[in-house]
Design a protein around this motif. Structure first.
Motif, PDB file in Angstrom:
ATOM      1  N   THR A   1       3.809  16.591   7.364  1.00 28.65           N
ATOM      2  CA  THR A   1       3.867  14.924   7.731  1.00 28.65           C
ATOM      3  C   THR A   1       3.162  14.750   8.981  1.00 28.65           C
ATOM      4  O   THR A   1       2.963  13.549   9.686  1.00 28.65           O
ATOM      5  CB  THR A   1       5.570  14.857   9.264  1.00 28.65           C
ATOM      6  N   ALA A   2       2.473  15.838   9.986  1.00 27.11           N
ATOM      7  CA  ALA A   2       0.677  15.640  10.334  1.00 27.11           C
ATOM      8  C   ALA A   2      -0.514  14.315   9.606  1.00 27.11           C
ATOM      9  O   ALA A   2      -1.434  13.781  10.394  1.00 27.11           O
ATOM     10  CB  ALA A   2       0.420  16.554  11.466  1.00 27.11           C
ATOM     11  N   ALA A   3      -0.954  15.444   8.472  1.00 29.50           N
ATOM     12  CA  ALA A   3      -1.071  14.338   7.831  1.00 29.50           C
ATOM     13  C   ALA A   3      -0.616  12.798   7.527  1.00 29.50           C
ATOM     14  O   ALA A   3      -2.329  11.933   7.488  1.00 29.50           O
ATOM     15  CB  ALA A   3      -1.140  15.346   6.162  1.00 29.50           C
ATOM     16  N   MET A   4       0.241  12.583   7.304  1.00 30.76           N
ATOM     17  CA  MET A   4       0.399  11.570   6.879  1.00 30.76           C
ATOM     18  C   MET A   4       0.201  10.641   8.111  1.00 30.76           C
ATOM     19  O   MET A   4      -0.671   9.991   8.300  1.00 30.76           O
ATOM     20  CB  MET A   4       1.726  11.155   6.702  1.00 30.76           C
ATOM     21  N   TYR A   5       0.989  11.137   9.272  1.00 31.34           N
ATOM     22  CA  TYR A   5       0.138  10.351  10.209  1.00 31.34           C
ATOM     23  C   TYR A   5      -0.876   9.800  10.762  1.00 31.34           C
ATOM     24  O   TYR A   5      -1.287   9.322  11.467  1.00 31.34           O
ATOM     25  CB  TYR A   5       0.528  11.283  11.788  1.00 31.34           C
TER      26      TYR A   5
ATOM     27  N   VAL B   1      -8.301  14.465   4.595  1.00 31.69           N
ATOM     28  CA  VAL B   1      -7.211  15.231   6.117  1.00 31.69           C
ATOM     29  C   VAL B   1      -8.459  16.016   7.081  1.00 31.69           C
ATOM     30  O   VAL B   1      -8.625  17.640   6.631  1.00 31.69           O
ATOM     31  CB  VAL B   1      -5.850  15.461   5.980  1.00 31.69           C
ATOM     32  N   ARG B   2      -8.251  15.925   8.494  1.00 26.18           N
ATOM     33  CA  ARG B   2      -8.773  16.526   9.740  1.00 26.18           C
ATOM     34  C   ARG B   2      -8.823  17.939   9.985  1.00 26.18           C
ATOM     35  O   ARG B   2      -8.811  18.071  10.158  1.00 26.18           O
ATOM     36  CB  ARG B   2      -9.809  15.320   9.964  1.00 26.18           C
ATOM     37  N   GLY B   3      -7.364  17.096  10.541  1.00 27.13           N
ATOM     38  CA  GLY B   3      -6.320  17.807  12.191  1.00 27.13           C
ATOM     39  C   GLY B   3      -7.057  17.502  13.284  1.00 27.13           C
ATOM     40  O   GLY B   3      -8.741  17.033  12.910  1.00 27.13           O
TER      41      GLY B   3
ATOM     42  N   GLN C   1      -1.117  24.935  -0.229  1.00 28.32           N
ATOM     43  CA  GLN C   1      -1.487  25.703   0.750  1.00 28.32           C
ATOM     44  C   GLN C   1      -1.887  25.297   2.261  1.00 28.32           C
ATOM     45  O   GLN C   1      -2.534  26.254   2.310  1.00 28.32           O
ATOM     46  CB  GLN C   1      -0.954  26.639   0.211  1.00 28.32           C
ATOM     47  N   GLY C   2      -2.200  24.166   2.160  1.00 29.60           N
ATOM     48  CA  GLY C   2      -2.771  23.629   3.551  1.00 29.60           C
ATOM     49  C   GLY C   2      -4.217  23.240   3.482  1.00 29.60           C
ATOM     50  O   GLY C   2      -4.685  23.162   4.203  1.00 29.60           O
ATOM     51  N   THR C   3      -4.212  23.775   2.416  1.00 33.69           N
ATOM     52  CA  THR C   3      -6.366  24.201   2.325  1.00 33.69           C
ATOM     53  C   THR C   3      -6.403  23.057   1.231  1.00 33.69           C
ATOM     54  O   THR C   3      -6.062  22.494   0.107  1.00 33.69           O
ATOM     55  CB  THR C   3      -6.663  24.921   1.441  1.00 33.69           C
ATOM     56  N   TYR C   4      -7.615  22.319   1.264  1.00 35.58           N
ATOM     57  CA  TYR C   4      -8.469  20.676   0.366  1.00 35.58           C
ATOM     58  C   TYR C   4      -7.042  19.407   1.022  1.00 35.58           C
ATOM     59  O   TYR C   4      -7.093  19.030  -0.475  1.00 35.58           O
ATOM     60  CB  TYR C   4      -8.234  20.816  -0.981  1.00 35.58           C
ATOM     61  N   GLN C   5      -7.334  19.514   1.771  1.00 33.93           N
ATOM     62  CA  GLN C   5      -5.960  18.377   2.148  1.00 33.93           C
ATOM     63  C   GLN C   5      -6.496  17.156   1.689  1.00 33.93           C
ATOM     64  O   GLN C   5      -7.335  16.958   2.674  1.00 33.93           O
ATOM     65  CB  GLN C   5      -5.297  18.454   3.028  1.00 33.93           C
ATOM     66  N   SER C   6      -6.344  16.480   0.895  1.00 36.00           N
ATOM     67  CA  SER C   6      -6.477  15.088   0.505  1.00 36.00           C
ATOM     68  C   SER C   6      -5.248  14.288   0.429  1.00 36.00           C
ATOM     69  O   SER C   6      -3.659  13.890   0.084  1.00 36.00           O
ATOM     70  CB  SER C   6      -7.218  14.762  -1.151  1.00 36.00           C
ATOM     71  N   ALA C   7      -5.638  12.923   0.448  1.00 32.98           N
ATOM     72  CA  ALA C   7      -4.305  11.657   0.732  1.00 32.98           C
ATOM     73  C   ALA C   7      -5.203  10.794  -0.016  1.00 32.98           C
ATOM     74  O   ALA C   7      -6.748  10.346  -0.382  1.00 32.98           O
ATOM     75  CB  ALA C   7      -4.024  11.433   1.955  1.00 32.98           C
TER      76      ALA C   7
ATOM     77  N   GLU D   1       0.919  -1.106  -0.043  1.00 34.38           N
ATOM     78  CA  GLU D   1       0.601  -0.222   0.057  1.00 34.38           C
ATOM     79  C   GLU D   1       1.000   0.957  -0.045  1.00 34.38           C
ATOM     80  O   GLU D   1       1.675   1.083   1.123  1.00 34.38           O
ATOM     81  CB  GLU D   1      -0.676  -0.532   1.483  1.00 34.38           C
ATOM     82  N   CYS D   2       0.644   1.545  -0.921  1.00 35.60           N
ATOM     83  CA  CYS D   2       1.403   3.259  -1.138  1.00 35.60           C
ATOM     84  C   CYS D   2       0.252   4.199  -0.825  1.00 35.60           C
ATOM     85  O   CYS D   2      -1.032   4.841  -1.214  1.00 35.60           O
ATOM     86  CB  CYS D   2       2.099   4.029  -2.207  1.00 35.60           C
ATOM     87  N   TYR D   3       0.924   6.031   0.634  1.00 35.10           N
ATOM     88  CA  TYR D   3       0.676   6.834   0.539  1.00 35.10           C
ATOM     89  C   TYR D   3       0.965   8.267   0.222  1.00 35.10           C
ATOM     90  O   TYR D   3       1.613   7.676   0.283  1.00 35.10           O
ATOM     91  CB  TYR D   3      -0.162   6.674   1.887  1.00 35.10           C
ATOM     92  N   ASP D   4       0.209   9.113  -0.137  1.00 36.28           N
ATOM     93  CA  ASP D   4       0.632  10.481  -1.354  1.00 36.28           C
ATOM     94  C   ASP D   4      -0.326  11.179  -0.270  1.00 36.28           C
ATOM     95  O   ASP D   4      -1.770  10.856   0.136  1.00 36.28           O
ATOM     96  CB  ASP D   4       0.607  10.372  -2.175  1.00 36.28           C
ATOM     97  N   VAL D   5      -0.345  12.558  -0.044  1.00 34.47           N
ATOM     98  CA  VAL D   5      -1.012  13.896   0.443  1.00 34.47           C
ATOM     99  C   VAL D   5      -0.759  14.600  -0.663  1.00 34.47           C
ATOM    100  O   VAL D   5       0.526  15.077  -0.848  1.00 34.47           O
ATOM    101  CB  VAL D   5      -0.548  13.852   2.049  1.00 34.47           C
ATOM    102  N   SER D   6      -2.346  15.605  -0.492  1.00 37.44           N
ATOM    103  CA  SER D   6      -1.702  16.581  -1.819  1.00 37.44           C
ATOM    104  C   SER D   6      -3.013  18.070  -1.162  1.00 37.44           C
ATOM    105  O   SER D   6      -3.997  17.451  -0.484  1.00 37.44           O
ATOM    106  CB  SER D   6      -2.321  15.962  -2.837  1.00 37.44           C
ATOM    107  N   HIS D   7      -1.887  18.798  -0.971  1.00 40.94           N
ATOM    108  CA  HIS D   7      -2.307  20.084  -1.014  1.00 40.94           C
ATOM    109  C   HIS D   7      -2.594  21.633  -1.693  1.00 40.94           C
ATOM    110  O   HIS D   7      -1.686  21.414  -2.442  1.00 40.94           O
ATOM    111  CB  HIS D   7      -2.509  20.105   0.620  1.00 40.94           C
TER     112      HIS D   7
END
Length: 677
Positions: free
Chosen positions: A462-466, A450-452, A424-430, A416-422
């Motif tokens: 890193t927080a999004a990946m966690y 990603v909620r936070g 400038q911090g908005t509309y964060q998707s993974a 399984e492979c994970y990636d985060v896209s956003h």
């Protein structure tokens, strides 16, 4: 006798575009050339059961050992390219005409006192000009009919010509201005021969000067208010242009050029070149290049030109001018200019023995042909990827190399492979993509919003990946626990077999873990994912990260990365995973960004429409920063009154009911991506 199944392309490898295909025998000789408006549909017909094929087709497909194709834009281009290559390669299995004659040509009898244009077959005679071959005689006649408006040369037989001379009356073509009627003296024999030479020059590809000349006459006639003549000349120009439009893979100015195209990814690049001589495509070559160095496209083009023209045929450096000019054309058209343009141009000019131009085509027919070359490069790289990933031996080698590099006990059959896209911090998707046995399992892809900690997104990658890793494996633990409970229920007989089967087929269950988790990023992202697994008590899942800049593989708690060879199948598989995860994440992110978050914290505030929401986010950067602002800070934003600023402040601080941002602990399916938005 070869078995066609040994070289049959997979159905997904063949494009559905129009194009020309070639079968080659074991020695590489072209034995058949054909065209198709849909290459995939046409080629599949050759790989049916041999018993249903025509005997001649049976012999051809069992003689061949490979099939290849070239994509073009239209069926007309495919038609023209097919005829050019039939002439070039003389394939032994191409069907002959029923009258057992050769392909028809357009012949101009320059050996006669009064030249004549006609369709001919058979042996060629010295002193005449020939153009073709064409697939059908009607194709020649249609082209000739258009050109006779501008070049009204004789097309009648000798008998008709002599009879008109004796009677003093021209034939019908003379009356409708499709013939200049030299038979009755309307034009001298010398002028008619010059007209025939102009006709030959135009058909040979020297078209620009004739169109330009007629357009100048048209403008002059219009300036003198002779609109009738101007309209006739306009129709003549349109007739010539329609003739040129019939064949977009033939350049109208009889150009000698090599047209290159380049399409690349992080690891490899596909290069295609069309060799155009006399305005016609005379050959095609292609390469797949491993990007062992970190090179820009300009540097790749420079290396490409050095390799191609350094491999010129023997004798090019000698005094044979034709050999030199055949090896290096007058024009070299490239997708981007090489960095050392002056040096490359001088070097090519020295090989050719005359000036060579290296440039990027910007518009017109050369740019259109360059797009066709680029399409073929894209198809070549896609085909290479498909064949490489679908080969069982190659996949097994890649999994084994990953196992050895990461020190795993067994090959990672599920990754399984994970990636985060956003933005400038908005509309964060993974994204989470899944490969099993080296192949993509798209029905098991997942998307995350990603909620936070405060429902407004993570503070960084890193927080999004966690968060993403924690949510996915928290669900894994729940499903594993539920699976154990279901087994107890089934063993006690409290659930029917039909219900048990339905439960087992539930696509949302993740009651098993991957052999390997790959994150897109370096040491920080790997550390965040490792911390998430550790917080859940999961220790039996291998973890690594792939850093994009230098393609380094990072392991948890290691100070130095693992370096795989650039040619490694293991690195290629990890890159495919990373690129697929990035594609999936960026697609979801763009959808959310274009539509806007449905459950925004700013929705429903009185006096705050979409434009003002956008202005606030642009000014403060995020909702989180906006919450820290005072009423005076908000009112300082252009377009905001004190009352609107107070409404925003109250909504964010007084506890006004707002929709909860989307994102639960459950992991949605890829097919449910719309529900996330």
């Amino acid at each position: 006798m070869a078995d066609p199944s040994t070289y049959r392309p997979a159905p997904g490898e063949i494009p559905t575009n129009p194009g020309v295909y070639r079968f080659r025998d074991k020695d590489g000789r072209v034995i058949y050339v054909g065209k198709a408006k849909n290459l995939r549909s046409r080629l599949s017909n050759y790989f049916q059961d041999l018993s249903v094929l025509h005997p001649r087709t049976q012999t051809m497909v069992t003689t061949a050992s490979a099939v290849e194709w070239t994509v073009v834009n239209t069926e007309v281009e495919a038609l023209s390219l097919e005829y050019s290559w039939i002439k070039e390669f003389d394939p032994r299995f191409n069907v002959k005409y029923k009258d057992d004659k050769s392909y028809p040509y357009l012949m101009v009898t320059m050996s006669e006192v009064v030249p004549r244009a006609q369709v001919m077959r058979g042996a060629k005679k010295a002193g005449n000009r020939y153009f073709g071959p064409f697939g059908h005689a009607w194709a020649i006649r249609e082209t000739l009919d258009q050109l006779l408006r501008v070049f009204p040369i004789r097309t009648c037989s000798s008998g008709v010509y002599n009879r008109a001379q004796r009677s003093g009356r021209p034939c019908l073509l003379g009356y409708i201005d499709k013939c200049s009627a030299p038979c009755v003296g309307r034009i001298s024999e010398e002028d008619h021969r010059q007209l025939a030479e102009d006709f030959c020059d135009f058909v040979a590809g020297d078209t620009g000067r004739f169109i330009k000349k007629i357009e100048e006459r048209m403008r002059a006639a219009a300036a003198e208010l002779d609109f009738e003549t101007a309209a006739r000349l306009r129709d003549d120009v349109n007739a010539l242009k329609r003739t040129l439009e019939r064949n977009a893979v033939v350049l109208s100015d009889a150009t000698d050029a090599d047209i290159f195209a380049l399409h690349s990814d992080e690891l490899e690049a596909a290069v295609q070149v069309f060799h155009v001589r006399g305005g016609r495509i005379r050959g095609q070559r292609g390469w797949i290049v491993e990007k062992v160095e970190d090179l820009s496209d300009a540097e790749l083009v420079e290396r490409l030109l050095q390799q191609v023209y350094s491999e010129a045929p023997a004798g090019v450096q000698h005094e044979d001018v034709k050999q030199r000019q055949s090896a290096v054309p007058r024009e070299v058209l490239v997708p981007v200019l090489p960095e050392d343009l002056a040096e490359i141009t001088t070097w090519l000019s020295d090989i050719r023995g005359s000036a060579v131009t290296v440039k990027v085509p910007q518009r017109g027919e050369k740019a259109e042909l360059a797009k066709t070359v680029l399409t073929n490069a894209q198809q070549a790289l896609a085909l290479h990827r498909t064949r490489r990933s679908s080969d069982l031996t190659t996949r097994s080698q890649g999994l084994r190399e990953i196992q050895e590099a990461l020190g795993l006990d067994s090959a990672p059959l599920r990754i399984e492979c994970y990636d985060v896209s956003h933005n400038q911090g908005t509309y964060q998707s993974a994204s989470m993509v899944v490969f099993e046995d080296g192949l993509a399992k798209k029905n098991q892809y997942r998307l995350f919003n990603v909620r936070g900690p405060e429902g407004e997104g993570a503070r960084d990658d890193t927080a999004a990946m966690y968060e993403v890793i924690h949510r996915r494996f928290k669900r894994y633990l729940k499903d594993q626990e539920r699976a154990s409970e279901d087994e107890l229920i089934v063993s006690s007989g409290e659930i029917s077999m039909d219900e048990d089967e339905a439960l087992a087929q539930d696509p949302k269950r993740f009651a098993y873990a991957p052999s390997l988790v790959v994150v897109d990023g370096g040491q920080p992202q790997v550390a965040a994912a490792h911390r998430a697994l550790g917080d859940l008590g999961i220790t039996d899942v291998a973890l690594c990260g792939l850093a994009k800049r230098l393609e380094e593989v990072w392991l948890p708690d290691d100070d130095y990365p693992v370096i795989l060879k650039r040619s490694s199948e293991g690195l290629y598989m990890l890159q495919r995973l990373r690129d697929e995860a990035h594609r999936f994440a960026i697609t979801a992110h763009r959808k959310r960004r274009s539509a806007g978050m449905v459950n925004s914290a700013l929705d429903g505030i009185k006096g705050l429409g979409p434009a003002k929401q956008k202005a606030l986010l642009k000014h403060f950067g995020s909702v989180k920063n906006l919450k820290k602002a005072t009423v005076q800070d908000i009112a300082a934003v252009p377009g905001f009154a004190q009352k609107t600023a107070q409404n925003v402040f109250d909504a964010l601080h007084v506890g006004k009911d707002k929709p909860v941002p989307v994102g639960a602990d459950s992991v949605p399916e890829a097919s449910e991506a719309a529900d996330l938005e």
